[in-house]
Design a protein around this motif. Structure first.
Motif, PDB file in Angstrom:
ATOM      1  N   GLY A  87       0.814  -1.202   0.000  1.00  0.00           N
ATOM      2  CA  GLY A  87       0.000   0.000   0.000  1.00  0.00           C
ATOM      3  C   GLY A  87       0.846   1.248   0.000  1.00  0.00           C
ATOM      4  O   GLY A  87       2.046   1.212  -0.306  1.00  0.00           O
ATOM      5  N   HIS A  88       0.244   2.361   0.368  1.00  0.00           N
ATOM      6  CA  HIS A  88       0.866   3.678   0.332  1.00  0.00           C
ATOM      7  C   HIS A  88       1.337   4.053   1.726  1.00  0.00           C
ATOM      8  O   HIS A  88       0.560   4.032   2.686  1.00  0.00           O
ATOM      9  N   HIS A  89       2.611   4.378   1.847  1.00  0.00           N
ATOM     10  CA  HIS A  89       3.193   4.672   3.155  1.00  0.00           C
ATOM     11  C   HIS A  89       2.538   5.872   3.813  1.00  0.00           C
ATOM     12  O   HIS A  89       2.297   5.879   5.030  1.00  0.00           O
ATOM     13  N   GLU A  90       2.242   6.912   3.042  1.00  0.00           N
ATOM     14  CA  GLU A  90       1.701   8.137   3.631  1.00  0.00           C
ATOM     15  C   GLU A  90       0.213   8.018   3.947  1.00  0.00           C
ATOM     16  O   GLU A  90      -0.237   8.420   5.017  1.00  0.00           O
ATOM     17  N   THR A  91      -0.582   7.473   3.044  1.00  0.00           N
ATOM     18  CA  THR A  91      -2.030   7.409   3.265  1.00  0.00           C
ATOM     19  C   THR A  91      -2.454   6.207   4.096  1.00  0.00           C
ATOM     20  O   THR A  91      -3.570   6.151   4.596  1.00  0.00           O
ATOM     21  N   LYS A  92      -1.562   5.208   4.216  1.00  0.00           N
ATOM     22  CA  LYS A  92      -1.851   3.969   4.952  1.00  0.00           C
ATOM     23  C   LYS A  92      -3.025   3.207   4.336  1.00  0.00           C
ATOM     24  O   LYS A  92      -3.790   2.546   5.035  1.00  0.00           O
ATOM     25  N   LYS A  93      -3.147   3.291   3.015  1.00  0.00           N
ATOM     26  CA  LYS A  93      -4.226   2.602   2.320  1.00  0.00           C
ATOM     27  C   LYS A  93      -3.658   1.615   1.303  1.00  0.00           C
ATOM     28  O   LYS A  93      -2.597   1.848   0.725  1.00  0.00           O
ATOM     29  N   LEU A  94      -4.389   0.506   1.102  1.00  0.00           N
ATOM     30  CA  LEU A  94      -4.023  -0.422   0.043  1.00  0.00           C
ATOM     31  C   LEU A  94      -4.133   0.280  -1.297  1.00  0.00           C
ATOM     32  O   LEU A  94      -5.107   0.979  -1.560  1.00  0.00           O
ATOM     33  N   ASP A  95      -3.110   0.093  -2.146  1.00  0.00           N
ATOM     34  CA  ASP A  95      -3.096   0.828  -3.408  1.00  0.00           C
ATOM     35  C   ASP A  95      -2.226   0.084  -4.416  1.00  0.00           C
ATOM     36  O   ASP A  95      -1.004   0.030  -4.265  1.00  0.00           O
ATOM     37  N   PRO A  96      -2.827  -0.508  -5.461  1.00  0.00           N
ATOM     38  CA  PRO A  96      -2.030  -1.247  -6.448  1.00  0.00           C
ATOM     39  C   PRO A  96      -1.224  -0.345  -7.370  1.00  0.00           C
ATOM     40  O   PRO A  96      -0.359  -0.823  -8.094  1.00  0.00           O
ATOM     41  N   PHE A  97      -1.495   0.957  -7.339  1.00  0.00           N
ATOM     42  CA  PHE A  97      -0.830   1.881  -8.257  1.00  0.00           C
ATOM     43  C   PHE A  97       0.115   2.846  -7.549  1.00  0.00           C
ATOM     44  O   PHE A  97       0.532   3.832  -8.124  1.00  0.00           O
ATOM     45  N   VAL A  98       0.464   2.548  -6.295  1.00  0.00           N
ATOM     46  CA  VAL A  98       1.349   3.433  -5.549  1.00  0.00           C
ATOM     47  C   VAL A  98       2.710   3.511  -6.225  1.00  0.00           C
ATOM     48  O   VAL A  98       3.204   2.527  -6.774  1.00  0.00           O
ATOM     49  N   ASP A  99       3.309   4.699  -6.189  1.00  0.00           N
ATOM     50  CA  ASP A  99       4.580   4.897  -6.867  1.00  0.00           C
ATOM     51  C   ASP A  99       5.716   4.241  -6.098  1.00  0.00           C
ATOM     52  O   ASP A  99       5.598   3.887  -4.922  1.00  0.00           O
ATOM     53  N   ASN A 100       6.830   4.074  -6.790  1.00  0.00           N
ATOM     54  CA  ASN A 100       7.995   3.376  -6.255  1.00  0.00           C
ATOM     55  C   ASN A 100       8.497   3.991  -4.952  1.00  0.00           C
ATOM     56  O   ASN A 100       8.896   3.288  -4.028  1.00  0.00           O
ATOM     57  N   LYS A 101       8.446   5.300  -4.833  1.00  0.00           N
ATOM     58  CA  LYS A 101       8.973   6.008  -3.674  1.00  0.00           C
ATOM     59  C   LYS A 101       8.155   5.744  -2.412  1.00  0.00           C
ATOM     60  O   LYS A 101       8.714   5.627  -1.321  1.00  0.00           O
ATOM     61  N   SER A 102       6.851   5.631  -2.554  1.00  0.00           N
ATOM     62  CA  SER A 102       5.966   5.544  -1.391  1.00  0.00           C
ATOM     63  C   SER A 102       5.430   4.141  -1.122  1.00  0.00           C
ATOM     64  O   SER A 102       4.701   3.937  -0.166  1.00  0.00           O
ATOM     65  N   ARG A 103       5.814   3.161  -1.963  1.00  0.00           N
ATOM     66  CA  ARG A 103       5.267   1.813  -1.785  1.00  0.00           C
ATOM     67  C   ARG A 103       5.816   1.167  -0.513  1.00  0.00           C
ATOM     68  O   ARG A 103       7.004   1.214  -0.237  1.00  0.00           O
ATOM     69  N   MET A 104       4.908   0.566   0.251  1.00  0.00           N
ATOM     70  CA  MET A 104       5.284  -0.182   1.440  1.00  0.00           C
ATOM     71  C   MET A 104       4.661  -1.566   1.373  1.00  0.00           C
ATOM     72  O   MET A 104       3.717  -1.802   0.620  1.00  0.00           O
ATOM     73  N   ALA A 105       5.210  -2.490   2.138  1.00  0.00           N
ATOM     74  CA  ALA A 105       4.640  -3.834   2.200  1.00  0.00           C
ATOM     75  C   ALA A 105       4.784  -4.371   3.615  1.00  0.00           C
ATOM     76  O   ALA A 105       5.752  -4.068   4.310  1.00  0.00           O
ATOM     77  N   VAL A 106       3.794  -5.128   4.032  1.00  0.00           N
ATOM     78  CA  VAL A 106       3.866  -5.865   5.294  1.00  0.00           C
ATOM     79  C   VAL A 106       3.718  -7.332   4.951  1.00  0.00           C
ATOM     80  O   VAL A 106       2.736  -7.736   4.315  1.00  0.00           O
ATOM     81  N   SER A 107       4.704  -8.128   5.335  1.00  0.00           N
ATOM     82  CA  SER A 107       4.783  -9.522   4.903  1.00  0.00           C
ATOM     83  C   SER A 107       4.748 -10.472   6.092  1.00  0.00           C
ATOM     84  O   SER A 107       5.282 -10.174   7.163  1.00  0.00           O
ATOM     85  N   LEU A 108       4.132 -11.630   5.869  1.00  0.00           N
ATOM     86  CA  LEU A 108       4.042 -12.679   6.878  1.00  0.00           C
ATOM     87  C   LEU A 108       4.870 -13.869   6.429  1.00  0.00           C
ATOM     88  O   LEU A 108       4.672 -14.396   5.330  1.00  0.00           O
ATOM     89  N   LEU A 109       5.826 -14.274   7.274  1.00  0.00           N
ATOM     90  CA  LEU A 109       6.691 -15.410   6.979  1.00  0.00           C
ATOM     91  C   LEU A 109       6.564 -16.458   8.079  1.00  0.00           C
ATOM     92  O   LEU A 109       6.326 -16.123   9.244  1.00  0.00           O
ATOM     93  N   LYS A 110       6.755 -17.716   7.702  1.00  0.00           N
ATOM     94  CA  LYS A 110       6.739 -18.806   8.666  1.00  0.00           C
ATOM     95  C   LYS A 110       8.110 -19.456   8.714  1.00  0.00           C
ATOM     96  O   LYS A 110       8.721 -19.746   7.685  1.00  0.00           O
ATOM     97  N   LYS A 111       8.590 -19.680   9.932  1.00  0.00           N
ATOM     98  CA  LYS A 111       9.867 -20.349  10.145  1.00  0.00           C
ATOM     99  C   LYS A 111       9.639 -21.848  10.273  1.00  0.00           C
ATOM    100  O   LYS A 111       8.807 -22.295  11.064  1.00  0.00           O
ATOM    101  N   ASP A 112      10.383 -22.632   9.492  1.00  0.00           N
ATOM    102  CA  ASP A 112      10.187 -24.082   9.513  1.00  0.00           C
ATOM    103  C   ASP A 112      11.514 -24.772   9.241  1.00  0.00           C
ATOM    104  O   ASP A 112      11.989 -24.828   8.112  1.00  0.00           O
ATOM    105  N   TYR A 113      12.120 -25.320  10.295  1.00  0.00           N
ATOM    106  CA  TYR A 113      13.390 -26.015  10.151  1.00  0.00           C
ATOM    107  C   TYR A 113      13.261 -27.262   9.265  1.00  0.00           C
ATOM    108  O   TYR A 113      14.253 -27.758   8.733  1.00  0.00           O
ATOM    109  N   ASN A 114      12.044 -27.790   9.144  1.00  0.00           N
ATOM    110  CA  ASN A 114      11.829 -29.024   8.388  1.00  0.00           C
ATOM    111  C   ASN A 114      11.425 -28.774   6.942  1.00  0.00           C
ATOM    112  O   ASN A 114      10.883 -29.656   6.278  1.00  0.00           O
ATOM    113  N   ASN A 115      11.693 -27.580   6.461  1.00  0.00           N
ATOM    114  CA  ASN A 115      11.294 -27.205   5.107  1.00  0.00           C
ATOM    115  C   ASN A 115      12.291 -27.739   4.070  1.00  0.00           C
ATOM    116  O   ASN A 115      12.740 -27.032   3.175  1.00  0.00           O
TER     117      ASN A 115
END
Length: 223
Positions: free
Chosen positions: A188-216
């Motif tokens: 989404g957009h860092h300044e507006t805090k809204k989901l936005d598929p067209f946000v520009d390169n400068k303001s694009r942010m992401a929040v990601s979920l990862l899982k740790k798995d030693y048996n992967n």
């Protein structure tokens, strides 16, 4: 003095003073909380690195009634947090040296908009510390800028020292190990805090979920 220690000694407090009013009501448009709810995560023992006064952890505690621990460099933020949220455990530290014993683990670790401030000389030590305290099978949430390619920007709030913010996809530091798997993310957009598929390169942010798995790993059987 390392860039991380600048935040521990002074800039953490300065950041909190500049932004404390913006933290009021921040939970209403928080990507981290939205991601936790979207994936039906039910945490029991949560650590947030760079937790400010603990407002996000307080919201998570209210929803899930879980144990919440905050790591934060700003003494002012910690003082405010202890007064407002006495049920949250606070530690004054930075990501490259987490104040937890070897057997103390968390099933959810959050590091939101912190990695871009970490000095490059402490980056992999910080990654190692995060991995150390996250339990096997646990979840890691990383929020930060998401430019098309890595870049750095002069940190303009400090005039007497050469400091940078480093913007890149920090999930790759973990997924390249094959121990961490990317479950999903929101952009989404860092300044507006809204989901936005067209946000520009400068303001694009992401929040990601990862899982740790030693048996992967799949076992290779030799003939």
């Amino acid at each position: 003095m390392s860039q991380d220690n600048v935040f521990l000694n002074s800039e953490g407090d300065n950041w909190f003073k500049r932004n404390m009013s913006a933290l009021v009501g921040a939970q209403d448009h928080d990507f981290v909380i939205s991601l936790i709810q979207l994936y039906n995560v039910v945490p029991k023992n949560v650590l947030e690195i760079g937790a400010s006064n603990g407002w996000r952890l307080n919201e998570i505690n209210q929803i899930y009634d879980c144990n919440c621990v905050a790591v934060e460099p700003s003494e002012l933020a910690i003082e405010a947090g202890k007064e407002k949220y006495p049920h949250i455990e606070f530690h004054r530290a930075v990501a490259n040296e987490l104040p937890f014993k070897k057997d103390q683990k968390f099933d959810l670790v959050i590091i939101n908009f912190v990695f871009h401030w970490i000095g490059r000389d402490q980056l992999f030590k910080s990654v190692s510390e995060i991995d150390r305290v996250l339990s096997d099978g646990g979840l890691l949430i990383i929020g930060d800028f998401m430019p098309d390619s890595p870049n750095k920007v002069n940190y303009h709030h400090i005039k007497d020292k050469q400091m940078w913010t480093y913007k890149q996809d920090y999930t790759k530091l973990f997924t390249c190990s094959n121990i961490y798997k990317l479950i999903g993310h929101m952009t989404g957009h860092h300044e507006t805090k809204k989901l936005d598929p067209f946000v520009d390169n400068k303001s694009r942010m992401a929040v990601s979920l990862l899982k740790k798995d030693y048996n992967n790993y799949s076992e290779q059987k030799l003939d």
